[in-house]
Enzyme design. Structure first.
Site, PDB file in Angstrom:
ATOM      1  N   ASN A   9       0.877  -1.182   0.000  1.00 25.98           N
ATOM      2  CA  ASN A   9       0.000   0.000   0.000  1.00 25.98           C
ATOM      3  C   ASN A   9       0.912   1.229   0.000  1.00 25.98           C
ATOM      4  O   ASN A   9       1.489   1.567   1.029  1.00 25.98           O
ATOM      5  CB  ASN A   9      -0.909  -0.033   1.241  1.00 25.98           C
ATOM      6  CG  ASN A   9      -1.700   1.250   1.417  1.00 25.98           C
ATOM      7  OD1 ASN A   9      -1.791   2.068   0.499  1.00 25.98           O
ATOM      8  ND2 ASN A   9      -2.275   1.421   2.592  1.00 25.98           N
ATOM      9  N   TRP A  10       1.020   1.852  -1.152  1.00 32.05           N
ATOM     10  CA  TRP A  10       1.955   2.991  -1.285  1.00 32.05           C
ATOM     11  C   TRP A  10       1.438   4.257  -0.621  1.00 32.05           C
ATOM     12  O   TRP A  10       2.171   5.227  -0.489  1.00 32.05           O
ATOM     13  CB  TRP A  10       2.244   3.251  -2.769  1.00 32.05           C
ATOM     14  CG  TRP A  10       3.248   2.317  -3.365  1.00 32.05           C
ATOM     15  CD1 TRP A  10       3.424   0.990  -3.075  1.00 32.05           C
ATOM     16  CD2 TRP A  10       4.234   2.633  -4.356  1.00 32.05           C
ATOM     17  NE1 TRP A  10       4.455   0.473  -3.814  1.00 32.05           N
ATOM     18  CE2 TRP A  10       4.961   1.463  -4.619  1.00 32.05           C
ATOM     19  CE3 TRP A  10       4.563   3.787  -5.062  1.00 32.05           C
ATOM     20  CZ2 TRP A  10       6.014   1.409  -5.538  1.00 32.05           C
ATOM     21  CZ3 TRP A  10       5.603   3.741  -5.989  1.00 32.05           C
ATOM     22  CH2 TRP A  10       6.320   2.564  -6.216  1.00 32.05           C
ATOM     23  N   LYS A  11       0.165   4.269  -0.260  1.00 31.79           N
ATOM     24  CA  LYS A  11      -0.447   5.472   0.321  1.00 31.79           C
ATOM     25  C   LYS A  11      -0.169   6.679  -0.599  1.00 31.79           C
ATOM     26  O   LYS A  11      -0.095   6.498  -1.815  1.00 31.79           O
ATOM     27  CB  LYS A  11       0.048   5.680   1.751  1.00 31.79           C
ATOM     28  CG  LYS A  11      -0.164   4.415   2.613  1.00 31.79           C
ATOM     29  CD  LYS A  11       0.018   4.609   4.083  1.00 31.79           C
ATOM     30  CE  LYS A  11      -0.231   3.304   4.814  1.00 31.79           C
ATOM     31  NZ  LYS A  11      -0.167   3.412   6.263  1.00 31.79           N
ATOM     32  N   HIS A  92      -9.572   1.763   4.708  1.00 30.43           N
ATOM     33  CA  HIS A  92      -8.313   1.807   5.459  1.00 30.43           C
ATOM     34  C   HIS A  92      -8.497   2.774   6.630  1.00 30.43           C
ATOM     35  O   HIS A  92      -9.221   3.763   6.512  1.00 30.43           O
ATOM     36  CB  HIS A  92      -7.179   2.282   4.537  1.00 30.43           C
ATOM     37  CG  HIS A  92      -5.845   2.177   5.196  1.00 30.43           C
ATOM     38  ND1 HIS A  92      -5.399   3.109   6.093  1.00 30.43           N
ATOM     39  CD2 HIS A  92      -4.871   1.237   5.107  1.00 30.43           C
ATOM     40  CE1 HIS A  92      -4.196   2.752   6.525  1.00 30.43           C
ATOM     41  NE2 HIS A  92      -3.866   1.615   5.947  1.00 30.43           N
ATOM     42  N   GLU A  94      -6.820   5.091   7.775  1.00 32.66           N
ATOM     43  CA  GLU A  94      -6.554   6.508   7.469  1.00 32.66           C
ATOM     44  C   GLU A  94      -7.768   7.151   6.816  1.00 32.66           C
ATOM     45  O   GLU A  94      -8.048   8.333   7.020  1.00 32.66           O
ATOM     46  CB  GLU A  94      -5.290   6.612   6.593  1.00 32.66           C
ATOM     47  CG  GLU A  94      -4.039   6.321   7.411  1.00 32.66           C
ATOM     48  CD  GLU A  94      -2.901   5.674   6.647  1.00 32.66           C
ATOM     49  OE1 GLU A  94      -2.915   5.679   5.404  1.00 32.66           O
ATOM     50  OE2 GLU A  94      -2.000   5.141   7.309  1.00 32.66           O
ATOM     51  N   GLU A 160      -5.875  -4.191  10.858  1.00 33.18           N
ATOM     52  CA  GLU A 160      -4.844  -3.174  11.039  1.00 33.18           C
ATOM     53  C   GLU A 160      -5.150  -2.349  12.285  1.00 33.18           C
ATOM     54  O   GLU A 160      -5.915  -1.370  12.209  1.00 33.18           O
ATOM     55  CB  GLU A 160      -4.793  -2.245   9.829  1.00 33.18           C
ATOM     56  CG  GLU A 160      -4.480  -2.947   8.529  1.00 33.18           C
ATOM     57  CD  GLU A 160      -3.812  -2.004   7.528  1.00 33.18           C
ATOM     58  OE1 GLU A 160      -2.980  -2.473   6.760  1.00 33.18           O
ATOM     59  OE2 GLU A 160      -4.119  -0.796   7.550  1.00 33.18           O
ATOM     60  N   GLY A 166       2.364   2.460  10.830  1.00 31.33           N
ATOM     61  CA  GLY A 166       3.389   3.465  10.599  1.00 31.33           C
ATOM     62  C   GLY A 166       4.193   3.830  11.839  1.00 31.33           C
ATOM     63  O   GLY A 166       4.929   4.809  11.842  1.00 31.33           O
ATOM     64  N   SER A 198       3.070  -1.809  10.355  1.00 27.69           N
ATOM     65  CA  SER A 198       4.516  -1.875  10.576  1.00 27.69           C
ATOM     66  C   SER A 198       5.124  -3.245  10.232  1.00 27.69           C
ATOM     67  O   SER A 198       6.037  -3.722  10.902  1.00 27.69           O
ATOM     68  CB  SER A 198       4.872  -1.480  12.007  1.00 27.69           C
ATOM     69  OG  SER A 198       4.525  -0.126  12.237  1.00 27.69           O
ATOM     70  N   GLY A 219       2.743  -1.098   4.283  1.00 30.27           N
ATOM     71  CA  GLY A 219       2.767   0.306   3.896  1.00 30.27           C
ATOM     72  C   GLY A 219       4.170   0.757   3.545  1.00 30.27           C
ATOM     73  O   GLY A 219       4.685   0.491   2.460  1.00 30.27           O
ATOM     74  N   GLY A 220       4.810   1.439   4.492  1.00 29.56           N
ATOM     75  CA  GLY A 220       6.113   2.051   4.253  1.00 29.56           C
ATOM     76  C   GLY A 220       7.126   1.127   3.592  1.00 29.56           C
ATOM     77  O   GLY A 220       7.850   1.536   2.675  1.00 29.56           O
TER      78      GLY A 220
HETATM   79  C1  G2H Z   1      -0.915   0.000   7.673  1.00 35.57           C
HETATM   80  C2  G2H Z   1       0.193  -0.319   6.783  1.00 35.57           C
HETATM   81  C3  G2H Z   1      -0.301  -0.541   5.376  1.00 35.57           C
HETATM   82  P1  G2H Z   1       2.554   0.552   7.563  1.00 35.57           P
HETATM   83  O1  G2H Z   1      -1.573   1.176   7.233  1.00 35.57           O
HETATM   84  O2  G2H Z   1      -1.661  -0.495   5.154  1.00 35.57           O
HETATM   85  O3  G2H Z   1       1.138   0.729   6.817  1.00 35.57           O
HETATM   86  O4  G2H Z   1       3.125  -0.759   7.113  1.00 35.57           O
HETATM   87  O5  G2H Z   1       3.387   1.721   7.100  1.00 35.57           O
HETATM   88  O6  G2H Z   1       2.294   0.555   9.036  1.00 35.57           O
END
Ligand code: G2H
Length: 236
Positions: A9-11, A92, A94, A160, A166, A198, A219-220
């Site tokens: 998920n690149w957001k 999601h 967010e 999540e 994050g 995370s 995500g990240g």
């Molecule tokens: C949760 C996740 C991907 P991350 O939002 O959807 O993000 O891995 O950056 O916590």
């Protein structure tokens, strides 16, 4: 047992060069698991072109609750399907926190995804306050109303917890196993439940080996080709 699923998920991140370089690199690998990436709307067509002929699936990060009509700024499930998407994230956290997404709007989106032939990846999860107040199960049970009465093979769930998103601190295997067990008790054992929050190269193997985990939403760490590939290879 179905394959595990790793979804990036690149957001609100990335540009054309990163789409080509990161997805181009990921697409060169073969994975035992299913792999997908959800990139921002403007890059979906470029991502589809970059991933063409490979096994990495394309997804959107949101979808309209309407199929068509006078809804300025919206993108519909049939449009996403037409440009090559296989899935869409729905609700999601967010979007729940910042863009007024509710369980009711999520239910509309999930149904439109299914009608259009997209796999909805429906995100649920509790906040720190809800967990501390002993309301984790109640929160998630209410969120799961959006998929009640739907066949369990037509959607997936992503658990999540907002406190793990994050932050660098994933939920523990024990916490993940408990909630995934709770969700499967509610929906039936056929439900596919992914974990997000995370997930990174260093903890992916342990998360993916946790009972009840059918995949991860990343995500990240999905913005870095090497780390995302490492996570994809940890899945089976
Ligand atoms: C949760 C996740 C991907 P991350 O939002 O959807 O993000 O891995 O950056 O916590």
């Amino acid at each position: 047992m179905s394959k595990q699923f790793v979804i990036g998920n690149w957001k609100l991140n990335g540009n054309s060069d990163q789409i080509k370089s990161v997805l181009g690199a990921v697409a060169q690998h073969q994975f035992a698991a299913e792999v997908g990436v959800c990139v921002p709307f403007p890059y979906l067509a470029l991502a589809a072109e970059t991933l063409k002929g490979g096994s990495v699936q394309l997804g959107a990060q949101d979808v309209s609750r309407y199929a068509s009509g006078a809804y300025t700024g919206e993108v519909s499930a049939p449009m996403l399907k037409e440009i090559g998407c296989r899935m869409a994230l729905v609700a999601h956290s967010e979007r729940r926190q910042l863009f007024a997404e509710t369980t009711e709007t999520a239910a509309l989106k999930i149904r439109l995804c299914i009608d259009a032939g997209l796999l909805p990846v429906y995100c649920v999860g509790e906040s720190t306050e809800e967990r501390n107040a002993g309301k984790m199960q109640e929160t998630i049970a209410t969120q799961l109303d959006a998929v009640k009465d739907l066949p369990v093979d037509q959607y997936t769930i992503a658990y999540e917890p907002t406190w793990a998103i994050g932050t660098g601190a994933s939920a523990s295997p024990g916490q993940i196993a408990e909630v995934h067990g709770f969700i499967k008790d509610k929906l039936g054992n056929g439900a596919r439940v992914f974990y997000g929050g995370s997930v990174k190269g260093s903890n992916a193997a342990s998360v993916l080996a946790t009972p009840g985990v059918d995949g991860v939403l990343v995500g990240g760490a999905s913005l870095n080709a090497q780390e995302f590939v490492e996570i994809c290879k940890a899945a089976r």
